[in-house]
Design an enzyme around this catalytic site. Sequence first.
Site, PDB file in Angstrom:
ATOM      1  N   GLY A  12       0.837  -1.201   0.000  1.00 12.52           N
ATOM      2  CA  GLY A  12       0.000   0.000   0.000  1.00 12.52           C
ATOM      3  C   GLY A  12       0.869   1.248   0.000  1.00 12.52           C
ATOM      4  N   GLY A  14       0.151   4.526  -0.228  1.00 10.19           N
ATOM      5  CA  GLY A  14      -0.751   5.677  -0.145  1.00 10.19           C
ATOM      6  C   GLY A  14      -0.235   6.762   0.778  1.00 10.19           C
ATOM      7  CB  VAL A  16      -0.593   5.490   5.914  1.00  7.41           C
ATOM      8  CG1 VAL A  16       0.161   4.781   7.015  1.00  7.41           C
ATOM      9  CG2 VAL A  16      -1.691   6.356   6.504  1.00  7.41           C
ATOM     10  CB  THR A  94     -17.331   3.646   4.804  1.00  7.26           C
ATOM     11  OG1 THR A  94     -16.573   4.456   5.714  1.00  7.26           O
ATOM     12  CG2 THR A  94     -18.660   3.298   5.448  1.00  7.26           C
ATOM     13  CG  PHE A 163      -1.577   7.651  16.408  1.00  8.06           C
ATOM     14  CD1 PHE A 163      -2.918   7.606  16.753  1.00  8.06           C
ATOM     15  CD2 PHE A 163      -0.738   6.636  16.859  1.00  8.06           C
ATOM     16  CE1 PHE A 163      -3.421   6.570  17.553  1.00  8.06           C
ATOM     17  CE2 PHE A 163      -1.231   5.604  17.656  1.00  8.06           C
ATOM     18  CZ  PHE A 163      -2.575   5.574  18.002  1.00  8.06           C
ATOM     19  N   GLY A 272     -16.720  22.233   9.559  1.00  6.72           N
ATOM     20  CA  GLY A 272     -16.877  20.783   9.771  1.00  6.72           C
ATOM     21  C   GLY A 272     -15.581  20.062   9.453  1.00  6.72           C
ATOM     22  N   GLY A 274     -13.217  17.198   7.854  1.00  6.69           N
ATOM     23  CA  GLY A 274     -13.224  16.333   6.682  1.00  6.69           C
ATOM     24  C   GLY A 274     -12.083  15.355   6.822  1.00  6.69           C
ATOM     25  CB  CYS A 277      -9.217   8.769   9.013  1.00  9.85           C
ATOM     26  SG  CYS A 277      -8.123   7.930   7.861  1.00  9.85           S
ATOM     27  NE  ARG A 347      -8.110  10.217   0.987  1.00  5.16           N
ATOM     28  CZ  ARG A 347      -7.253   9.284   1.410  1.00  5.16           C
ATOM     29  NH1 ARG A 347      -7.513   8.002   1.213  1.00  5.16           N
ATOM     30  NH2 ARG A 347      -6.150   9.632   2.027  1.00  5.16           N
TER      31      ARG A 347
HETATM   32  P1  NAD Z   1      -4.662   5.235   0.317  1.00  2.00           P
HETATM   33  O1  NAD Z   1      -5.928   4.946  -0.373  1.00  2.00           O
HETATM   34  O2  NAD Z   1      -3.956   6.525   0.084  1.00  2.00           O
HETATM   35  O3  NAD Z   1      -3.587   4.081  -0.011  1.00  2.00           O
HETATM   36  C1  NAD Z   1      -3.868   2.719   0.024  1.00  2.00           C
HETATM   37  C2  NAD Z   1      -3.106   2.045  -1.113  1.00  2.00           C
HETATM   38  O4  NAD Z   1      -3.219   0.628  -0.958  1.00  2.00           O
HETATM   39  C3  NAD Z   1      -3.630   2.363  -2.504  1.00  2.00           C
HETATM   40  O5  NAD Z   1      -2.596   2.927  -3.275  1.00  2.00           O
HETATM   41  C4  NAD Z   1      -4.099   1.009  -3.058  1.00  2.00           C
HETATM   42  O6  NAD Z   1      -3.850   0.851  -4.444  1.00  2.00           O
HETATM   43  C5  NAD Z   1      -3.239   0.053  -2.261  1.00  2.00           C
HETATM   44  N1  NAD Z   1      -3.772  -1.315  -2.169  1.00  2.00           N
HETATM   45  C6  NAD Z   1      -5.016  -1.719  -1.818  1.00  2.00           C
HETATM   46  N2  NAD Z   1      -5.089  -3.058  -1.793  1.00  2.00           N
HETATM   47  C7  NAD Z   1      -3.865  -3.528  -2.117  1.00  2.00           C
HETATM   48  C8  NAD Z   1      -3.297  -4.830  -2.231  1.00  2.00           C
HETATM   49  N3  NAD Z   1      -4.020  -5.926  -1.963  1.00  2.00           N
HETATM   50  N4  NAD Z   1      -2.004  -4.936  -2.608  1.00  2.00           N
HETATM   51  C9  NAD Z   1      -1.263  -3.839  -2.849  1.00  2.00           C
HETATM   52  N5  NAD Z   1      -1.738  -2.573  -2.735  1.00  2.00           N
HETATM   53  C10 NAD Z   1      -3.019  -2.419  -2.365  1.00  2.00           C
HETATM   54  O7  NAD Z   1      -4.947   5.040   1.883  1.00  2.00           O
HETATM   55  P2  NAD Z   1      -4.230   5.784   3.108  1.00  2.00           P
HETATM   56  O8  NAD Z   1      -4.803   7.155   3.273  1.00  2.00           O
HETATM   57  O9  NAD Z   1      -2.764   5.601   2.996  1.00  2.00           O
HETATM   58  O10 NAD Z   1      -4.787   4.921   4.322  1.00  2.00           O
HETATM   59  C11 NAD Z   1      -4.370   3.592   4.538  1.00  2.00           C
HETATM   60  C12 NAD Z   1      -4.833   3.159   5.908  1.00  2.00           C
HETATM   61  O11 NAD Z   1      -4.219   3.959   6.921  1.00  2.00           O
HETATM   62  C13 NAD Z   1      -6.332   3.287   6.140  1.00  2.00           C
HETATM   63  O12 NAD Z   1      -6.767   2.203   6.919  1.00  2.00           O
HETATM   64  C14 NAD Z   1      -6.463   4.561   6.932  1.00  2.00           C
HETATM   65  O13 NAD Z   1      -7.588   4.550   7.776  1.00  2.00           O
HETATM   66  C15 NAD Z   1      -5.201   4.558   7.756  1.00  2.00           C
HETATM   67  N6  NAD Z   1      -4.716   5.893   8.148  1.00  2.00           N
HETATM   68  C16 NAD Z   1      -4.717   6.931   7.260  1.00  2.00           C
HETATM   69  C17 NAD Z   1      -4.205   8.169   7.629  1.00  2.00           C
HETATM   70  C18 NAD Z   1      -4.204   9.334   6.681  1.00  2.00           C
HETATM   71  O14 NAD Z   1      -3.864  10.419   7.092  1.00  2.00           O
HETATM   72  N7  NAD Z   1      -4.556   9.180   5.421  1.00  2.00           N
HETATM   73  C19 NAD Z   1      -3.642   8.335   8.898  1.00  2.00           C
HETATM   74  C20 NAD Z   1      -3.631   7.244   9.775  1.00  2.00           C
HETATM   75  C21 NAD Z   1      -4.160   6.027   9.386  1.00  2.00           C
HETATM   76  C1  UGA Z   2      -6.523  12.751  11.666  1.00  2.00           C
HETATM   77  C2  UGA Z   2      -5.818  12.641  13.020  1.00  2.00           C
HETATM   78  O1  UGA Z   2      -5.449  13.959  13.447  1.00  2.00           O
HETATM   79  C3  UGA Z   2      -4.578  11.764  12.916  1.00  2.00           C
HETATM   80  O2  UGA Z   2      -3.996  11.613  14.209  1.00  2.00           O
HETATM   81  C4  UGA Z   2      -4.975  10.394  12.375  1.00  2.00           C
HETATM   82  O3  UGA Z   2      -3.840   9.577  12.202  1.00  2.00           O
HETATM   83  C5  UGA Z   2      -5.661  10.563  11.043  1.00  2.00           C
HETATM   84  O4  UGA Z   2      -6.827  11.438  11.202  1.00  2.00           O
HETATM   85  C6  UGA Z   2      -6.160   9.304  10.456  1.00  2.00           C
HETATM   86  O5  UGA Z   2      -6.374   8.329  11.160  1.00  2.00           O
HETATM   87  O6  UGA Z   2      -6.366   9.344   9.254  1.00  2.00           O
HETATM   88  P1  UGA Z   2      -6.176  14.162   9.429  1.00  2.00           P
HETATM   89  O7  UGA Z   2      -7.554  13.732   9.124  1.00  2.00           O
HETATM   90  O8  UGA Z   2      -5.127  13.965   8.408  1.00  2.00           O
HETATM   91  O9  UGA Z   2      -5.649  13.400  10.750  1.00  2.00           O
HETATM   92  O10 UGA Z   2      -6.167  15.711   9.801  1.00  2.00           O
HETATM   93  P2  UGA Z   2      -6.622  16.541  11.095  1.00  2.00           P
HETATM   94  O11 UGA Z   2      -5.607  17.557  11.357  1.00  2.00           O
HETATM   95  O12 UGA Z   2      -6.999  15.670  12.214  1.00  2.00           O
HETATM   96  O13 UGA Z   2      -7.918  17.300  10.580  1.00  2.00           O
HETATM   97  C7  UGA Z   2      -9.128  16.614  10.290  1.00  2.00           C
HETATM   98  C8  UGA Z   2     -10.215  17.613   9.993  1.00  2.00           C
HETATM   99  O14 UGA Z   2     -10.627  18.311  11.164  1.00  2.00           O
HETATM  100  C9  UGA Z   2      -9.815  18.691   8.990  1.00  2.00           C
HETATM  101  O15 UGA Z   2     -10.880  18.934   8.116  1.00  2.00           O
HETATM  102  C10 UGA Z   2      -9.543  19.882   9.869  1.00  2.00           C
HETATM  103  O16 UGA Z   2      -9.708  21.091   9.194  1.00  2.00           O
HETATM  104  C11 UGA Z   2     -10.596  19.701  10.935  1.00  2.00           C
HETATM  105  N1  UGA Z   2     -10.267  20.385  12.215  1.00  2.00           N
HETATM  106  C12 UGA Z   2      -9.156  20.027  12.909  1.00  2.00           C
HETATM  107  C13 UGA Z   2     -11.123  21.350  12.716  1.00  2.00           C
HETATM  108  O17 UGA Z   2     -12.150  21.688  12.113  1.00  2.00           O
HETATM  109  N2  UGA Z   2     -10.813  21.958  13.908  1.00  2.00           N
HETATM  110  C14 UGA Z   2      -9.708  21.621  14.628  1.00  2.00           C
HETATM  111  O18 UGA Z   2      -9.494  22.196  15.721  1.00  2.00           O
HETATM  112  C15 UGA Z   2      -8.860  20.626  14.106  1.00  2.00           C
END
Ligand code: NAD
Ligand code: UGA
Length: 466
Positions: A12, A14, A16, A94, A163, A272, A274, A277, A347
């Site tokens: 993956g 992405g 993360v 989801t 995180f 709000g 966005g 996650c 997203r």
């Molecule tokens: P993303 O959609 O950006 O990336 C996921 C990647 O996985 C995609 O590029 C997809 O092609 C790849 N993929 C899916 N199935 C696969 C497979 N079987 N083999 C190889 N590649 C595959 O997602 P993301 O934002 O990096 O989030 C990943 C996870 O981390 C989610 O569970 C999310 O909840 C969690 N997370 C995200 C954030 C964030 O800030 N985006 C922060 C903390 C945790």
């Molecule tokens: C959030 C968490 O902060 C991370 O710790 C976590 O790893 C991640 O989700 C995840 O699991 O994906 P992220 O969504 O990237 O990170 O960004 P945030 O900084 O948390 O902001 C989320 C949303 O809340 C944004 O739309 C931001 O504008 C809004 N926000 C944030 C507010 O409206 N008010 C605030 O005080 C803080």
Amino acid sequence: WKMTLSKICCIGAGYVGGPSCAVIAQKCPDLTVTVVDLSAHRIDQWNSDTLPIFEPRLDEVVKACRGKNLFFSTDIDKGIREAELIFICVNTPTKTFGWGKGRAADLKYIESAARRIAEVAQNSKIVVEKSTVPVKAAESISNILSANVKPGVKYQVLSNPEFLAEGTAITDLLNPDRVLIGGEPTGEGSEAVKALSWIYEHWVPKENIITMNTWSSELSKLAANAFLAQRISSINAMSAICEATGADVDEVAHAVGTDSRIGPKFLKASVGFGGSCFKKDVLNMVYLCECLNLPEVAAYWQQVIDINEYQRRRFTMRIVQSLFNTITNKRITVLGFAFKKNTADTRESAAIHVCKYLLDEGAHVQIYDPKVPRDQIMSDLTMAEITDQPERVPELVTICPNAYEAAEKSHALVICTEWDEFQTLDYQRIYDKMLKPAFIFDGRLLLDHQQLMDIGFKVETIGKRL
Ligand code: NAD
Ligand code: UGA
């Protein structure tokens, strides 16, 4: 289970997988880190000068390690075969159909990654679940692996939730408040935990690496996101009271946040939350509670989502009411489309929903965002859940190259994202381009409202009467 690590793989590439492995590669020159993905396009981008995601400082970290000990590849099987430790960083969206539709996490990508590992692994592996998952997902991964295990191969499955927040991913990865590792309470489990911990100990103080049982670790991730989202919904709920009473939400947030038990962070009222996650993970927990026959707990967390949707509707309704109860055919400027500043990610961005309401009323929307590409905005606004008239979107939406063009002949300016550059625009110049009365709706409490009113703008913001 004694293991020294030399090669690790991440499934993956992405938001993360990419940044977290780039930081691991930079901090652990003794490790070879390969990030694999099904998407050839994404991997090509990681190998090019234009990375697939925008994150401050990500470019420099990737450039420092790529081709040395950091590799991006579509050869998933080779990545798996060669690695001693494998992160699973795939998406967990989801579910959009079937049981739990609209709430439960879709674990098909996790399962297919686990099945792939079981199919190609020729020796023992530590499998690390980094994606955010429902409690007990590690057990499912473990079951899939052990049901398909080859002779002589053993697996240990760990939970290691991430995180990082977008827009600050590199800083968050370099200085995490804590690293969480969940494992099985057995000798082999604790050896696997030690091996993963060793990676982080290259730059994270040992006391900040917390270890616990797997299920606590999985639930802690959902709990942390739920608490963070809840703080935003709490301050946004206060913002509605402020607007009705004349209190000022920034002042209330300051007063509340100076209580050291509450703390000042994450109390910024907004249009709000966005991001990919918060909504997904809170809904995931709501569904979990329902499955566990805990309807009162489910309803409690559901309110966090409901208030967020209410806040977006409430904000957009104020725009319509202020513009004399009709915006049909009026031009409205939307500044900011990303879900927060310093990312191009849209997203679940509040801007999508604000634009949806404006378009439903037949307004012409002129959008400017410093980082989000045109095609992304157009595809977000034509999604089935946003419009049932996708053919009208190109007619009603114009993407502009800067804020000044976006303000041309517009009735109102709507701030949806808190980009720094919106604070230093020449608002007199913008005012001169707009129709009068010229309105500004500041959905982020970002601008100097007195200065705008002195220019002649009618200003409305969240949680404050002006
Ligand atoms: P993303 O959609 O950006 O990336 C996921 C990647 O996985 C995609 O590029 C997809 O092609 C790849 N993929 C899916 N199935 C696969 C497979 N079987 N083999 C190889 N590649 C595959 O997602 P993301 O934002 O990096 O989030 C990943 C996870 O981390 C989610 O569970 C999310 O909840 C969690 N997370 C995200 C954030 C964030 O800030 N985006 C922060 C903390 C945790
Ligand atoms: C959030 C968490 O902060 C991370 O710790 C976590 O790893 C991640 O989700 C995840 O699991 O994906 P992220 O969504 O990237 O990170 O960004 P945030 O900084 O948390 O902001 C989320 C949303 O809340 C944004 O739309 C931001 O504008 C809004 N926000 C944030 C507010 O409206 N008010 C605030 O005080 C803080």
